[in-house]
Design a protein around this motif. Structure first.
Motif, PDB file in Angstrom:
ATOM      1  N   GLY A  79       7.040 -41.354   2.232  1.00  0.00           N
ATOM      2  CA  GLY A  79       7.455 -41.292   3.626  1.00  0.00           C
ATOM      3  C   GLY A  79       7.160 -39.933   4.250  1.00  0.00           C
ATOM      4  N   CYS A  80       7.667 -39.714   5.437  1.00  0.00           N
ATOM      5  CA  CYS A  80       7.390 -38.462   6.139  1.00  0.00           C
ATOM      6  C   CYS A  80       8.694 -37.898   6.683  1.00  0.00           C
ATOM      7  CB  CYS A  80       6.417 -38.697   7.286  1.00  0.00           C
ATOM      8  SG  CYS A  80       7.107 -39.802   8.545  1.00  0.00           S
ATOM      9  N   ARG A  81       8.609 -36.852   7.453  1.00  0.00           N
ATOM     10  CA  ARG A  81       9.873 -36.259   7.924  1.00  0.00           C
ATOM     11  C   ARG A  81      10.580 -37.141   8.947  1.00  0.00           C
ATOM     12  NH1 ARG A  81       7.564 -30.542  10.342  1.00  0.00           N
ATOM     13  NH2 ARG A  81       5.487 -31.298  10.877  1.00  0.00           N
ATOM     14  N   GLU A  82       9.869 -38.170   9.425  1.00  0.00           N
ATOM     15  CA  GLU A  82      10.531 -39.122  10.328  1.00  0.00           C
ATOM     16  C   GLU A  82      11.433 -40.079   9.548  1.00  0.00           C
ATOM     17  OE1 GLU A  82      10.290 -38.982  13.627  1.00  0.00           O
ATOM     18  OE2 GLU A  82       9.009 -37.218  13.265  1.00  0.00           O
ATOM     19  N   CYS A  83      10.859 -40.652   8.476  1.00  0.00           N
ATOM     20  CA  CYS A  83      11.603 -41.709   7.804  1.00  0.00           C
ATOM     21  C   CYS A  83      12.340 -41.272   6.544  1.00  0.00           C
ATOM     22  CB  CYS A  83      10.674 -42.890   7.479  1.00  0.00           C
ATOM     23  SG  CYS A  83       9.123 -42.465   6.696  1.00  0.00           S
ATOM     24  N   ARG A  84      11.978 -40.127   5.964  1.00  0.00           N
ATOM     25  CA  ARG A  84      12.624 -39.765   4.707  1.00  0.00           C
ATOM     26  C   ARG A  84      14.103 -39.401   4.859  1.00  0.00           C
ATOM     27  NH1 ARG A  84      10.035 -36.029   0.233  1.00  0.00           N
ATOM     28  NH2 ARG A  84       8.521 -35.883   1.895  1.00  0.00           N
ATOM     29  N   PRO A  85      14.479 -38.653   5.901  1.00  0.00           N
ATOM     30  CA  PRO A  85      15.896 -38.294   6.027  1.00  0.00           C
ATOM     31  C   PRO A  85      16.804 -39.511   6.035  1.00  0.00           C
ATOM     32  CG  PRO A  85      14.583 -36.993   7.531  1.00  0.00           C
ATOM     33  CD  PRO A  85      13.667 -38.027   6.959  1.00  0.00           C
ATOM     34  N   GLY A  86      16.418 -40.539   6.759  1.00  0.00           N
ATOM     35  CA  GLY A  86      17.236 -41.742   6.804  1.00  0.00           C
ATOM     36  C   GLY A  86      17.357 -42.367   5.430  1.00  0.00           C
ATOM     37  N   TYR A  87      16.248 -42.398   4.727  1.00  0.00           N
ATOM     38  CA  TYR A  87      16.266 -42.962   3.380  1.00  0.00           C
ATOM     39  C   TYR A  87      17.119 -42.120   2.443  1.00  0.00           C
ATOM     40  CZ  TYR A  87      14.969 -44.154  -1.313  1.00  0.00           C
ATOM     41  OH  TYR A  87      15.034 -44.486  -2.628  1.00  0.00           O
ATOM     42  N   SER A  88      16.940 -40.805   2.506  1.00  0.00           N
ATOM     43  CA  SER A  88      17.711 -39.911   1.640  1.00  0.00           C
ATOM     44  C   SER A  88      19.192 -40.138   1.827  1.00  0.00           C
ATOM     45  CB  SER A  88      17.381 -38.443   1.964  1.00  0.00           C
ATOM     46  OG  SER A  88      16.205 -38.070   1.309  1.00  0.00           O
ATOM     47  N   ALA A  89      19.590 -40.287   3.083  1.00  0.00           N
ATOM     48  CA  ALA A  89      21.001 -40.520   3.373  1.00  0.00           C
ATOM     49  C   ALA A  89      21.461 -41.822   2.735  1.00  0.00           C
ATOM     50  CB  ALA A  89      21.230 -40.550   4.886  1.00  0.00           C
ATOM     51  N   ALA A  90      20.647 -42.858   2.866  1.00  0.00           N
ATOM     52  CA  ALA A  90      20.996 -44.151   2.302  1.00  0.00           C
ATOM     53  C   ALA A  90      21.120 -44.065   0.785  1.00  0.00           C
ATOM     54  CB  ALA A  90      19.954 -45.193   2.702  1.00  0.00           C
ATOM     55  N   LEU A  91      20.168 -43.358   0.170  1.00  0.00           N
ATOM     56  CA  LEU A  91      20.182 -43.232  -1.291  1.00  0.00           C
ATOM     57  C   LEU A  91      21.389 -42.410  -1.752  1.00  0.00           C
ATOM     58  CD1 LEU A  91      18.840 -43.726  -3.997  1.00  0.00           C
ATOM     59  CD2 LEU A  91      17.434 -41.697  -3.615  1.00  0.00           C
ATOM     60  N   ARG A  92      21.650 -41.338  -1.020  1.00  0.00           N
ATOM     61  CA  ARG A  92      22.787 -40.490  -1.360  1.00  0.00           C
ATOM     62  C   ARG A  92      24.097 -41.303  -1.293  1.00  0.00           C
ATOM     63  NH1 ARG A  92      21.983 -34.557  -0.900  1.00  0.00           N
ATOM     64  NH2 ARG A  92      20.223 -34.925   0.461  1.00  0.00           N
ATOM     65  N   GLU A  93      24.173 -42.117  -0.279  1.00  0.00           N
ATOM     66  CA  GLU A  93      25.364 -42.943  -0.112  1.00  0.00           C
ATOM     67  C   GLU A  93      25.506 -43.895  -1.304  1.00  0.00           C
ATOM     68  OE1 GLU A  93      27.031 -46.176   3.107  1.00  0.00           O
ATOM     69  OE2 GLU A  93      25.482 -44.750   3.761  1.00  0.00           O
ATOM     70  N   PHE A  94      24.370 -44.507  -1.677  1.00  0.00           N
ATOM     71  CA  PHE A  94      24.373 -45.412  -2.824  1.00  0.00           C
ATOM     72  C   PHE A  94      24.831 -44.692  -4.089  1.00  0.00           C
ATOM     73  CE2 PHE A  94      22.194 -46.866  -6.628  1.00  0.00           C
ATOM     74  CZ  PHE A  94      22.542 -48.207  -6.668  1.00  0.00           C
ATOM     75  N   LEU A  95      24.306 -43.500  -4.304  1.00  0.00           N
ATOM     76  CA  LEU A  95      24.639 -42.741  -5.512  1.00  0.00           C
ATOM     77  C   LEU A  95      26.117 -42.355  -5.515  1.00  0.00           C
ATOM     78  CD1 LEU A  95      21.457 -40.465  -5.709  1.00  0.00           C
ATOM     79  CD2 LEU A  95      22.037 -42.368  -7.212  1.00  0.00           C
ATOM     80  N   ALA A  96      26.608 -41.982  -4.340  1.00  0.00           N
ATOM     81  CA  ALA A  96      28.008 -41.578  -4.243  1.00  0.00           C
ATOM     82  C   ALA A  96      28.917 -42.763  -4.543  1.00  0.00           C
ATOM     83  CB  ALA A  96      28.298 -41.027  -2.849  1.00  0.00           C
ATOM     84  N   LYS A  97      28.511 -43.917  -4.050  1.00  0.00           N
ATOM     85  CA  LYS A  97      29.332 -45.109  -4.226  1.00  0.00           C
ATOM     86  C   LYS A  97      29.375 -45.542  -5.699  1.00  0.00           C
ATOM     87  CE  LYS A  97      28.700 -47.632  -0.479  1.00  0.00           C
ATOM     88  NZ  LYS A  97      28.030 -48.707   0.298  1.00  0.00           N
TER      89      LYS A  97
END
Length: 424
Positions: free
Chosen positions: A169-187
């Motif tokens: 991905g790029c700086r447009e789409c990666r932040p959103g994904y990172s947030a989603a992944l981080r949320e998954f990992l936290a959960k």
RNA sequence: GUGAACGUAGCUCAGACGGUAGAGCACUGGGUUGUGGCCCCAGCGGUCGCGGGUUCAAGUCCCGUCGUUCACCCCA
């Protein structure tokens, strides 16, 4: 005797017998690179430390614990090059290559230094062949770069390679994904090992590297970046795949392929060989559209790869490659008296001046011993010089393949060897 | 950085139970008063990684250390 010194841990000497195969690999690579329009660049063996800390990324293992960093006598922090892309990007900026027709296509063959624990196929000093293409964001360039590496491996005769492909991905789409992944990992934090929990903070995508079965299983249901790509990145990835098909390059999608440098955007890829054991990566790379800007240059996209010379050689050795033979002398001079030694030295010089590889004895060996050396050297001819030959002003030329001998004046013998040499 | 195995001649390796170091290859010479590749004979070559300990005695057992290899980690 004084205490012997050995080569530093993780380094090794490249002996004469090792050279032909290496040189063959490198020259094949250079031929391929040039055919695709890449020009050679050499950058310094060391750079200012901040080039790597900024370019490669503070969160990477390379920067955090693997760099050979030292202070020079002027108090500047310097680092032995741990990877090839950042220095080439630096040179691109420094020489104003953005004013040239784009893309600017460069290749290198350089030693790399990383303070790692050595094992099979991994050293503290190793050599990489690599290419970088700056200035074009076209997916065709990604495809070309992968195509160059595939062509190189094919021409070297490397078998059984798998190409893995991913998009970061790029700086447009990666932040959103990172947030989603981080949320998954936290959960699901209790499902992961301690190291993964740490990674979840620093760089969540690194958790995909984990080999712990439980972590892998837990990640099965994790959100995938390839499902979160923005339309531009998705289109880029799709077009790249079309261009790979045109080149008959097959690949396996691998959404866990996260490479060790922070600068990658969009395409990442890696060729792996099952012959290599744990260090299965033979070569890999990807796109780095933000790197040049990160280290102070104009916004410039880029793609490239690095491939390890040692890994190629290892894979070749285990997969039945084609090692070219070493060069043999054409003539071995055998001298039987002190006076003959003088004549032999002179004839050796004449041969060599004419481009004929010639060897002779410097150890006062017996006639038998010198003939033995001649045979061992794989020379085509032995030029034998004794009392009789000196008296007759000739040399006895023995063909070491057929065993046939004849007497020839020195000049004719040299000419014969020169003619034979020209046929090789 | 972590874990495991290993470290004996230039190379590849033997050395059950601790008892004063071996082989093959390579190298040099001879067998052929001046002739290779095969064969035969002889020779050269070892602080048994290093340091400490146990023992009458350590290549062999114990501890440490360095190195190599393999794996983890990460990458080429």
């Amino acid at each position: 005797m004084a205490e012997p010194v050995s080569a530093p841990k993780g380094t090794y000497d490249i002996l004469p017998d090792d050279q032909p195969l290496r040189r063959w690999v490198v020259s094949q690579a250079e031929a391929v690179f040039q055919r695709y329009g890449y020009g050679r660049i050499d950058t310094p063996t060391f750079e200012e430390t901040r080039l790597f800390s900024r370019g490669v990324g503070e969160s990477t293992d390379i920067v955090r614990k693997e760099m050979y960093t030292f202070e020079d006598l002027g108090g500047r922090s310097m680092t032995l090059r741990p990877e090839g892309t950042a220095p080439v990007a630096r040179a691109y900026i420094e020489h104003g290559m953005h004013t040239l027709p784009q893309p600017v296509k460069l290749y290198y063959h350089s030693p790399m230094f990383r303070y790692e624990s050595p094992q099979s196929g991994r050293y503290r000093q190793h050599h990489q062949l690599g290419i970088e293409a700056f200035g074009s964001a076209a997916p065709e360039v990604d495809a070309e770069v992968i195509g160059v590496l595939a062509a190189l491996y094919r021409e070297l005769g490397l078998k059984e390679l798998d190409l893995r492909l991913n998009s970061m991905g790029c700086r447009e789409c990666r932040p959103g994904y990172s947030a989603a992944l981080r949320e998954f990992l936290a959960k699901n934090t209790e499902a992961f090992c301690g190291e993964c929990r740490e990674r979840a903070q620093l760089n969540p995508m690194r958790t995909f590297d984990c080999k712990v079965p439980a972590c892998r299983e837990a990640l099965e249901t994790a959100p995938r970046l390839t499902d979160h790509l923005c339309p531009a990145c998705a289109a880029h990835h799709a077009r790249l795949q079309e261009c790979l098909a045109v080149q008959d390059i097959s690949f396996v999608p691998d959404h866990t392929l996260v490479r060790g440098m922070d600068y990658y955007t969009r395409t990442t890829f890696e060729f792996q060989s099952p012959l290599l054991g744990a260090q299965s990566g033979v070569g890999g790379g990807g796109r780095y559209d933000d790197l040049v800007e990160t280290i102070g240059g104009p916004a410039t996209p880029g793609v490239g790869f690095g491939t390890g010379v040692e890994r190629i050689i290892l894979a070749l050795a285990r997969g039945g490659g084609t090692p070219p033979g070493p060069r043999h002398p054409v003539v071995y001079l055998v001298a039987l008296t002190d006076e003959a030694r003088r004549e032999a030295f002179s004839l050796a010089h004449q041969c060599r001046s004419l481009g004929v590889a010639a060897e002779l004895d410097y150890m006062s060996r017996s006639a038998k011993g010198q003939m033995k050396q001649a045979g061992r050297s794989k020379a085509r001819y032995a030029f034998i010089l004794g009392e009789q030959e000196l008296a007759d002003h000739v040399v006895t030329v023995r063909d070491l393949v057929s065993g046939i001998e004849r007497s020839l004046p020195g000049q004719e013998a040299v000419s014969l060897a020169a003619a034979q040499s020209a046929d090789l």
